[in-house]
Design a protein around this motif. Structure first.
Motif, PDB file in Angstrom:
ATOM      1  N   ALA A 123       0.850  -1.193   0.000  1.00 46.71           N
ATOM      2  CA  ALA A 123       0.000   0.000   0.000  1.00 46.71           C
ATOM      3  C   ALA A 123       0.883   1.238   0.000  1.00 46.71           C
ATOM      4  O   ALA A 123       1.693   1.429   0.910  1.00 46.71           O
ATOM      5  CB  ALA A 123      -0.918  -0.002   1.214  1.00 46.71           C
ATOM      6  N   LEU A 124       0.709   2.073  -1.013  1.00 50.79           N
ATOM      7  CA  LEU A 124       1.588   3.222  -1.192  1.00 50.79           C
ATOM      8  C   LEU A 124       1.694   4.090   0.047  1.00 50.79           C
ATOM      9  O   LEU A 124       2.788   4.489   0.455  1.00 50.79           O
ATOM     10  CB  LEU A 124       1.097   4.068  -2.369  1.00 50.79           C
ATOM     11  N   PHE A 125       0.545   4.397   0.675  1.00 50.78           N
ATOM     12  CA  PHE A 125       0.560   5.327   1.791  1.00 50.78           C
ATOM     13  C   PHE A 125       0.720   4.645   3.146  1.00 50.78           C
ATOM     14  O   PHE A 125       0.433   5.250   4.176  1.00 50.78           O
ATOM     15  CB  PHE A 125      -0.705   6.192   1.771  1.00 50.78           C
ATOM     16  N   ASP A 126       1.172   3.405   3.159  1.00 50.71           N
ATOM     17  CA  ASP A 126       1.513   2.750   4.416  1.00 50.71           C
ATOM     18  C   ASP A 126       2.601   3.567   5.115  1.00 50.71           C
ATOM     19  O   ASP A 126       3.530   4.065   4.480  1.00 50.71           O
ATOM     20  CB  ASP A 126       2.011   1.330   4.149  1.00 50.71           C
ATOM     21  N   GLY A 127       2.487   3.699   6.437  1.00 51.49           N
ATOM     22  CA  GLY A 127       3.424   4.544   7.184  1.00 51.49           C
ATOM     23  C   GLY A 127       4.871   4.135   7.084  1.00 51.49           C
ATOM     24  O   GLY A 127       5.769   4.952   7.313  1.00 51.49           O
TER      25      GLY A 127
END
Length: 240
Positions: A123-127
């Motif tokens: 997931a691109l916006f995973d922290g």
């Protein structure tokens, strides 16, 4: 281990590693040893492991190498809000990282990629794909400054950034960096990211010259693509 007794006035204590017993000795016997350093952020030194006593000269050279080790950057992979990351750094006597040049930006991303072992979440916006740095425009919209209140003279914004998206949700006032491309983006305060603390008393040159415990490793995972944040790439990293 010697069983010879020593007078209390000049006695030294050794530990039997098998029995874990303490013994008094003269201090002239050859023994392995261990050193201890204070908490990170207050000291240049790193923990020194046990060394065999068969080669005292090699032991001393290893100790000297470790004592030269200096760290500027302290990566943390926990996912925290900007404020949580800032307070975590300060509890260690550090600050969220300040980046004043392309070289510093490159090294900051490199250190975070090492800590993440070159892995990227699908997931691109995973922290874990992003990390907080110590810049924000929370005091004046559009004017980004560092935690020490100095201006951001160097920036590395992705295409179309900063855009202060969703102002009705508080706006995007805090800066994070995408590890895949080294580009910056403004983000909301409630987002959680990994983060990078730093010791301002240690220069980038000192960290590069006296780097700690690094070994070369190849990473073959390609990060998720993101429009506007530059070209993704494969990484060749040195793991700490």
């Amino acid at each position: 281990m010697s069983n010879k007794s020593a007078s209390p006035g000049n006695a030294k204590i050794s530990i039997d590693k098998m029995k874990k017993d303490w013994k008094l000795e003269k201090g002239t016997e050859e023994r392995s040893f261990a050193c201890q350093c204070p908490s990170p952020g207050h000291d240049q030194y790193q923990n020194i492991d046990f060394f065999p006593s068969s080669d005292p000269e090699a032991e001393m050279q290893a100790v000297q190498r470790e004592r030269k080790c200096k760290r500027r950057y302290y990566p943390d992979t926990r996912h925290l809000t900007y404020e949580g990351a800032r307070m975590t750094c300060r509890k260690q006597g550090l600050e969220l990282v300040k980046i004043d040049s392309e070289a510093e930006n490159d090294q900051a991303v490199r250190v975070m990629n090492i800590r993440q072992k070159g892995r990227f979440a699908p997931a691109l916006f995973d922290g874990s794909n992003w990390f907080w740095i110590g810049a924000s425009d929370v005091l004046l919209e559009g004017r980004f400054i560092w935690e020490d209140r100095t201006a951001c003279n160097y920036t590395n914004w992705g295409k179309g950034q900063p855009d202060n998206a969703h102002p009705l949700r508080g706006g995007q006032n805090y800066v994070s960096v995408y590890r895949g491309t080294k580009m910056w983006d403004d983000a909301h305060s409630f987002k959680t990211r990994s983060f990078l603390c730093y010791d301002s008393s240690v220069s980038l040159e000192e960290e590069l010259q006296y780097g700690c415990n690094e070994q070369e490793e190849f990473v073959t995972q390609k990060p998720p693509k993101m429009f506007g944040l530059g070209k993704t790439r494969f990484f060749k990293l040195k793991f700490a």
